[in-house]
Design an enzyme around this catalytic site. Structure first.
Site, PDB file in Angstrom:
ATOM      1  N   ASP A 141       0.844  -1.207   0.000  1.00 16.81           N
ATOM      2  CA  ASP A 141       0.000   0.000   0.000  1.00 16.81           C
ATOM      3  C   ASP A 141       0.876   1.253   0.000  1.00 16.81           C
ATOM      4  O   ASP A 141       0.518   2.260   0.581  1.00 16.81           O
ATOM      5  CB  ASP A 141      -0.942  -0.026   1.216  1.00 16.81           C
ATOM      6  CG  ASP A 141      -2.046   1.008   1.123  1.00 16.81           C
ATOM      7  OD1 ASP A 141      -2.346   1.473  -0.001  1.00 16.81           O
ATOM      8  OD2 ASP A 141      -2.605   1.367   2.174  1.00 16.81           O
ATOM      9  N   LYS A 144       2.324   3.470  -5.890  1.00 12.87           N
ATOM     10  CA  LYS A 144       1.791   2.407  -6.748  1.00 12.87           C
ATOM     11  C   LYS A 144       2.795   1.881  -7.778  1.00 12.87           C
ATOM     12  O   LYS A 144       2.709   0.723  -8.172  1.00 12.87           O
ATOM     13  CB  LYS A 144       0.490   2.882  -7.420  1.00 12.87           C
ATOM     14  CG  LYS A 144      -0.547   3.432  -6.413  1.00 12.87           C
ATOM     15  CD  LYS A 144      -0.758   2.544  -5.183  1.00 12.87           C
ATOM     16  CE  LYS A 144      -1.287   3.318  -3.980  1.00 12.87           C
ATOM     17  NZ  LYS A 144      -1.166   2.569  -2.706  1.00 12.87           N
ATOM     18  N   ASP A 169      -3.412  -3.099  -2.179  1.00  8.96           N
ATOM     19  CA  ASP A 169      -4.503  -2.116  -2.154  1.00  8.96           C
ATOM     20  C   ASP A 169      -4.431  -1.224  -3.398  1.00  8.96           C
ATOM     21  O   ASP A 169      -3.381  -1.122  -4.047  1.00  8.96           O
ATOM     22  CB  ASP A 169      -4.395  -1.253  -0.889  1.00  8.96           C
ATOM     23  CG  ASP A 169      -5.630  -0.365  -0.689  1.00  8.96           C
ATOM     24  OD1 ASP A 169      -6.724  -0.735  -1.177  1.00  8.96           O
ATOM     25  OD2 ASP A 169      -5.510   0.699  -0.042  1.00  8.96           O
ATOM     26  N   ASN A 170      -5.550  -0.594  -3.705  1.00 10.86           N
ATOM     27  CA  ASN A 170      -5.616   0.442  -4.760  1.00 10.86           C
ATOM     28  C   ASN A 170      -5.234  -0.071  -6.136  1.00 10.86           C
ATOM     29  O   ASN A 170      -4.645   0.679  -6.926  1.00 10.86           O
ATOM     30  CB  ASN A 170      -4.698   1.641  -4.409  1.00 10.86           C
ATOM     31  CG  ASN A 170      -4.974   2.205  -3.050  1.00 10.86           C
ATOM     32  OD1 ASN A 170      -4.146   2.087  -2.151  1.00 10.86           O
ATOM     33  ND2 ASN A 170      -6.129   2.809  -2.879  1.00 10.86           N
ATOM     34  N   GLU A 199     -11.213   4.248  -0.532  1.00  8.77           N
ATOM     35  CA  GLU A 199     -11.483   4.639   0.848  1.00  8.77           C
ATOM     36  C   GLU A 199     -12.352   5.901   0.941  1.00  8.77           C
ATOM     37  O   GLU A 199     -12.067   6.909   0.319  1.00  8.77           O
ATOM     38  CB  GLU A 199     -10.171   4.846   1.635  1.00  8.77           C
ATOM     39  CG  GLU A 199      -9.097   5.708   0.958  1.00  8.77           C
ATOM     40  CD  GLU A 199      -8.066   4.897   0.176  1.00  8.77           C
ATOM     41  OE1 GLU A 199      -8.408   3.822  -0.340  1.00  8.77           O
ATOM     42  OE2 GLU A 199      -6.912   5.358   0.083  1.00  8.77           O
TER      43      GLU A 199
HETATM   44  N1  SAM Z   1      -1.315   1.494   4.643  1.00  9.21           N
HETATM   45  C1  SAM Z   1      -1.764   2.778   5.161  1.00  9.21           C
HETATM   46  C2  SAM Z   1      -3.170   2.638   5.686  1.00  9.21           C
HETATM   47  O1  SAM Z   1      -3.987   1.995   5.025  1.00  9.21           O
HETATM   48  O2  SAM Z   1      -3.454   3.171   6.768  1.00  9.21           O
HETATM   49  C3  SAM Z   1      -1.733   3.838   4.088  1.00  9.21           C
HETATM   50  C4  SAM Z   1      -0.409   3.984   3.379  1.00  9.21           C
HETATM   51  S1  SAM Z   1      -0.322   5.395   2.300  1.00  9.21           S
HETATM   52  C5  SAM Z   1      -1.457   4.985   1.046  1.00  9.21           C
HETATM   53  C6  SAM Z   1       1.252   5.183   1.511  1.00  9.21           C
HETATM   54  C7  SAM Z   1       2.442   5.496   2.412  1.00  9.21           C
HETATM   55  O3  SAM Z   1       3.590   4.865   1.834  1.00  9.21           O
HETATM   56  C8  SAM Z   1       2.794   6.966   2.526  1.00  9.21           C
HETATM   57  O4  SAM Z   1       2.841   7.328   3.892  1.00  9.21           O
HETATM   58  C9  SAM Z   1       4.179   7.094   1.885  1.00  9.21           C
HETATM   59  O5  SAM Z   1       5.017   8.030   2.531  1.00  9.21           O
HETATM   60  C10 SAM Z   1       4.716   5.685   2.013  1.00  9.21           C
HETATM   61  N2  SAM Z   1       5.657   5.252   0.956  1.00  9.21           N
HETATM   62  C11 SAM Z   1       5.514   5.424  -0.370  1.00  9.21           C
HETATM   63  N3  SAM Z   1       6.496   4.821  -1.048  1.00  9.21           N
HETATM   64  C12 SAM Z   1       7.292   4.223  -0.116  1.00  9.21           C
HETATM   65  C13 SAM Z   1       8.470   3.435  -0.203  1.00  9.21           C
HETATM   66  N4  SAM Z   1       9.000   3.119  -1.387  1.00  9.21           N
HETATM   67  N5  SAM Z   1       9.028   3.003   0.940  1.00  9.21           N
HETATM   68  C14 SAM Z   1       8.465   3.317   2.142  1.00  9.21           C
HETATM   69  N6  SAM Z   1       7.350   4.039   2.283  1.00  9.21           N
HETATM   70  C15 SAM Z   1       6.760   4.494   1.172  1.00  9.21           C
HETATM   71 MG    MG Z   2      -4.257   2.318  -0.074  1.00  9.78          MG
END
Ligand code: SAM
Ligand code: MG
Length: 214
Positions: A141, A144, A169-170, A199
């Site tokens: 998640d 993407k 997800d997504n 969501e």
């Molecule tokens: N899983 C969470 C929830 O459902 O409550 C939501 C996660 S949110 C959609 C995506 C998160 O992934 C963001 O906080 C972003 O900073 C982090 N993120 C994105 N790419 C990443 C990566 N390559 N490594 C670590 N974190 C990452």
């Molecule tokens: Mg998501």
């Protein structure tokens, strides 16, 4: 100075959720997102699908890619059997600060290891740094365009075993077309779509559950 959305979400948890009660934390966040501000948590509707997969797999080891404020982290960890471990990766330190407090409010620190940094850097170090053999369940998640390269990286690093479950997800909104194409057509996976909604909206989205066949 102005507060951020994650800070306001944490404040809603501290105001409306009971310490040590993960379900009340989840409920407080969903209420905040439905009544006040949308946020990118997996949310209540897809969250129920996530819950049923976690319960069915009953994993001892879980990896979550993308913690954000710890909403799905709390959902998953609250359903884990005793002694099970969830490692969650987050590369934004501001989000990690909030997530640690949300996790602590839920009383789930013992089950969760929040690791700060990028998935592409940590996945190759999982075995040596955390003593993990393989993951029973991985929840994808994060951004993407990382689903596919990180899945291939997990395969290469030997973090998946026959029967490991990937839950993404997504896959429709915002969408992960290259990942979907891969897990649906690779002979190494058996894959299934769970239709739902983005969501806190009525827009179609869903989760893809893929069994690694080895
Ligand atoms: N899983 C969470 C929830 O459902 O409550 C939501 C996660 S949110 C959609 C995506 C998160 O992934 C963001 O906080 C972003 O900073 C982090 N993120 C994105 N790419 C990443 C990566 N390559 N490594 C670590 N974190 C990452
Ligand atoms: Mg998501």
């Amino acid at each position: 100075t102005q507060s951020t959305r994650p800070q306001r979400m944490l404040a809603a948890v501290q105001k409306n959720a009971t310490r040590g009660d993960p379900r009340s934390v989840v409920k407080a966040i969903d209420q905040f997102c439905r009544q006040k501000e949308w946020a990118m948590n997996v949310g209540d509707e897809k969250g129920c699908i996530l819950d049923s997969v976690v319960s069915e797999v009953n994993p001892a080891t879980v990896l979550e890619l993308g913690t954000y404020c710890g909403y799905s982290t709390v959902r998953i960890a609250s359903l884990l059997p005793p002694h099970a471990k969830l490692i969650t990766l987050e590369f934004n330190p501001d989000n990690a600060v909030i997530a640690r407090q949300v996790i602590a409010w839920a009383g789930l620190e013992d089950k969760i290891q929040l690791v700060e940094g990028a998935s592409g850097d940590w996945i190759p170090k999982m075995k040596e740094e955390f003593g993990v053999k393989t993951f029973d369940l991985v929840f994808l998640d994060h951004w993407k365009d990382r689903y596919l390269p990180d899945t291939k990286l997990m395969e290469e690093c030997g973090l998946l075993r026959k029967g490991s479950i990937l839950l993404a997800d997504n896959v429709i909104c915002p969408g992960t077309p290259d990942y979907l194409e891969y897990v649906r057509n690779s002979p190494r996976y058996k894959s299934q779509y769970f239709k739902s909604h983005l969501e806190y909206t009525k827009v179609e989205d869903g989760l893809e559950k893929s069994v690694f066949l080895g």
